[in-house]
Design an enzyme around this catalytic site. Structure first.
Site, PDB file in Angstrom:
ATOM      1  N   MET A   1       0.823  -1.202   0.000  1.00 22.22           N
ATOM      2  CA  MET A   1       0.000   0.000   0.000  1.00 22.22           C
ATOM      3  C   MET A   1       0.863   1.261   0.000  1.00 22.22           C
ATOM      4  O   MET A   1       2.064   1.212   0.229  1.00 22.22           O
ATOM      5  CB  MET A   1      -0.924  -0.013   1.221  1.00 22.22           C
ATOM      6  N   HIS A   2       0.218   2.393  -0.261  1.00 25.34           N
ATOM      7  CA  HIS A   2       0.763   3.756  -0.082  1.00 25.34           C
ATOM      8  C   HIS A   2       1.776   4.162  -1.127  1.00 25.34           C
ATOM      9  O   HIS A   2       2.308   5.269  -1.065  1.00 25.34           O
ATOM     10  CB  HIS A   2       1.391   3.919   1.311  1.00 25.34           C
TER      11      HIS A   2
ATOM     12  N   ASP B   1      -2.411  -5.038   0.734  1.00 22.91           N
ATOM     13  CA  ASP B   1      -1.950  -6.344   1.214  1.00 22.91           C
ATOM     14  C   ASP B   1      -2.552  -6.734   2.555  1.00 22.91           C
ATOM     15  O   ASP B   1      -2.940  -7.897   2.738  1.00 22.91           O
ATOM     16  CB  ASP B   1      -0.421  -6.396   1.257  1.00 22.91           C
TER      17      ASP B   1
END
Length: 493
Positions: free
Chosen positions: A79-80, A236
């Site tokens: 992520m991110h 995830d």
């Protein structure tokens, strides 16, 4: 047959799952991280696609009959990350990853200038989230910023290559800091605060929704059947939750991979932004989760293995288990480790602080240092758990997933430190790719597997006597953070 693809930081993993939830095949490809400057962390999206093609080639070669019957694909990913595309869908620069600390000042500015937004977006502005990275780019790489036509999260770049469609799901969108968590819609004021326009963000879908089909040219290249459906997928951690069946309020787990997190599923957004807790959308509709994240988890063990000159993590774990069995009392004065190798998120929100070994003496040995690393990660998770439960989320027990779950020693230590029953699962290291495969089936109308858990491998109960001794050491650990933080600030001038 469903294909689950999990784009991790250090590895891309794939699985083939049948309609009964059985694992039929698996393949993975290692990935490298570029660190061009201290605190930076980048990867090339082209490397992700190359790894995906290579992994699918392994599956096709190893399980040709199953591969030929793939009907759907689910996606999971780190992520991110910020994937920048121009108006021709070409990648503008390497993706800036979740554990990149360069946007610390920009995160602080967002938190200072827009404090009320945290209650909408579910999190404080932190350097690892996507939004501050774009502010950094606006200042430091204005040409790249000006060229942005669309922003994607990492796994959504794989969707683009597979389907030609630019889209993201609610859970990955939540990790950008641009999503209204309660409404599950883009939050225009935060988008504008980063100098972006809403049309630069992709459309949104739920993780179990059908989002398109694989392009005919790509299907031919990869050997896939025609009209394979691609699900929305997710980040995830929420997709790992689907993989292990953590889909209802109160379900909780610890993910112990490159980073680590403690997650509790909720039926409404529950946040404590000031405590560094994220309240993000789950990969399923009508569900959220409260998460405490630490930036260095099992990666601390890999780092220590290299520094101590051992061949692999198993060798270090063997030394620890032989030299410091868990029924042996650990002295309060034994070495302590603060696992902030990439800074820290929950509860400290300090991407610049760095880790430390403390209380070292001439009599300390490799096993003691290895033990301190395992214990330090457990202590950081105890900090994160306290922050998560402060929101009203519950952690009655924990399923343990990720690469770190392979160590029974570490699982028992976590049970003792956290005071919670710990359960390890078969195939837990594949939880995100298995969850992605489940979402694939849901996208073609079969949601029967979503709540199905993985078989329990081992159960670890807290040892009361050991827990009491560890609480004394945890108190020392907590008292050391301000000093280490101040020392780092001093060293930075």
């Amino acid at each position: 047959m469903s294909l689950g693809i999990d784009l991790g930081t250090s590895e891309l993993k794939t699985v083939l799952m049948d309609r009964d939830g059985n694992l039929r095949g698996q393949a993975s490809v290692r990935l490298d991280v570029s660190r061009p400057q201290p605190g930076w962390s980048e990867q090339s999206p082209h490397d992700w696609w190359a790894a995906c093609v290579a992994a699918l080639g392994q599956l096709r070669a190893g399980w040709p009959q199953d591969f030929a019957h793939i009907a759907c694909i689910g996606l999971s990913g780190q992520m991110h990350g910020a994937v920048l595309l121009d108006d021709h869908d070409a990648v503008i620069r390497p993706a800036i990853l979740w554990n990149d600390a360069r946007a610390d000042a920009e995160a602080a500015a967002l938190a200072r200038d827009y404090p009320a937004y945290a209650d909408v977006t579910g999190s404080l502005a932190m350097a690892g989230l996507t939004a501050p990275k774009l502010l950094w780019l606006k200042t430091h790489e204005p040409a790249a910023f000006a060229a942005i036509a669309c922003l994607l999260s990492p796994k959504d770049y794989l969707r683009l290559r597979l389907t030609g469609i630019k889209l993201t799901d609610m859970s990955d969108a939540a990790g950008t800091l641009w999503l209204d968590e309660a409404k599950r819609a883009w939050f225009a004021p935060m988008v504008a605060a980063c100098g972006l326009a809403p049309e630069q963000l992709p459309p949104l879908a739920e993780g179990d929704a059908a989002t398109g089909t694989v392009l005919a040219s790509i299907a031919d290249k990869l050997g896939l059947p025609a009209n394979v459906v691609v699900a929305g997928g997710g980040g995830d951690n929420p997709v790992s939750a689907v993989g292990i069946g953590a889909v209802n309020g109160g379900d909780s787990f610890i993910s112990l991979g490159t980073s680590a997190a403690i997650v509790s599923v909720t039926e409404a957004p529950l946040g404590n932004p000031a405590g560094g807790v994220h309240s993000f959308c789950h990969a399923l509709p009508g569900r959220w989760y409260a998460m405490g994240a630490i930036l260095s988890g099992a990666s601390c063990l890999r780092w220590a293995t290299g520094v101590l000159g051992l061949p692999d993590e198993a060798a270090l774990l063997a030394l620890v288990e032989a030299g410091l069995p868990l029924d042996t009392a650990i002295a309060p004065s034994a070495p302590l480790f603060l696992p902030y190798l990439s800074g820290e998120r929950t509860p400290h929100n300090d991407p610049q602080v760095r880790g430390a070994f403390l209380q070292l003496g001439h009599d300390n040995n490799t096993a003691q240092l290895g033990y301190a690393v395992l214990e330090g990660v457990a202590f950081a998770l105890r900090d994160a758990m306290a922050a998560v439960t402060s929101t009203g989320a519950v952690v009655p027990h924990c399923l343990l997933v990720g690469g770190g779950a392979r160590s029974q020693y570490w699982a028992q230590l976590l049970a003792n430190v956290l005071g919670r029953e710990m359960r390890t699962l078969h195939h837990s290291e594949l939880s995100a790719s298995l969850g992605a495969a489940k979402l694939g089936f849901a996208a073609i109308g079969d949601a029967s597997l979503l709540a199905q858990g993985l078989p329990v491998k081992n159960t670890f109960l807290p040892d009361a006597a050991h827990s009491a001794a560890l609480s004394v050491r945890y108190g020392r650990y907590r008292s050391l953070f301000p000093a280490v933080q101040a020392l780092h600030q001093l060293s930075e001038g």
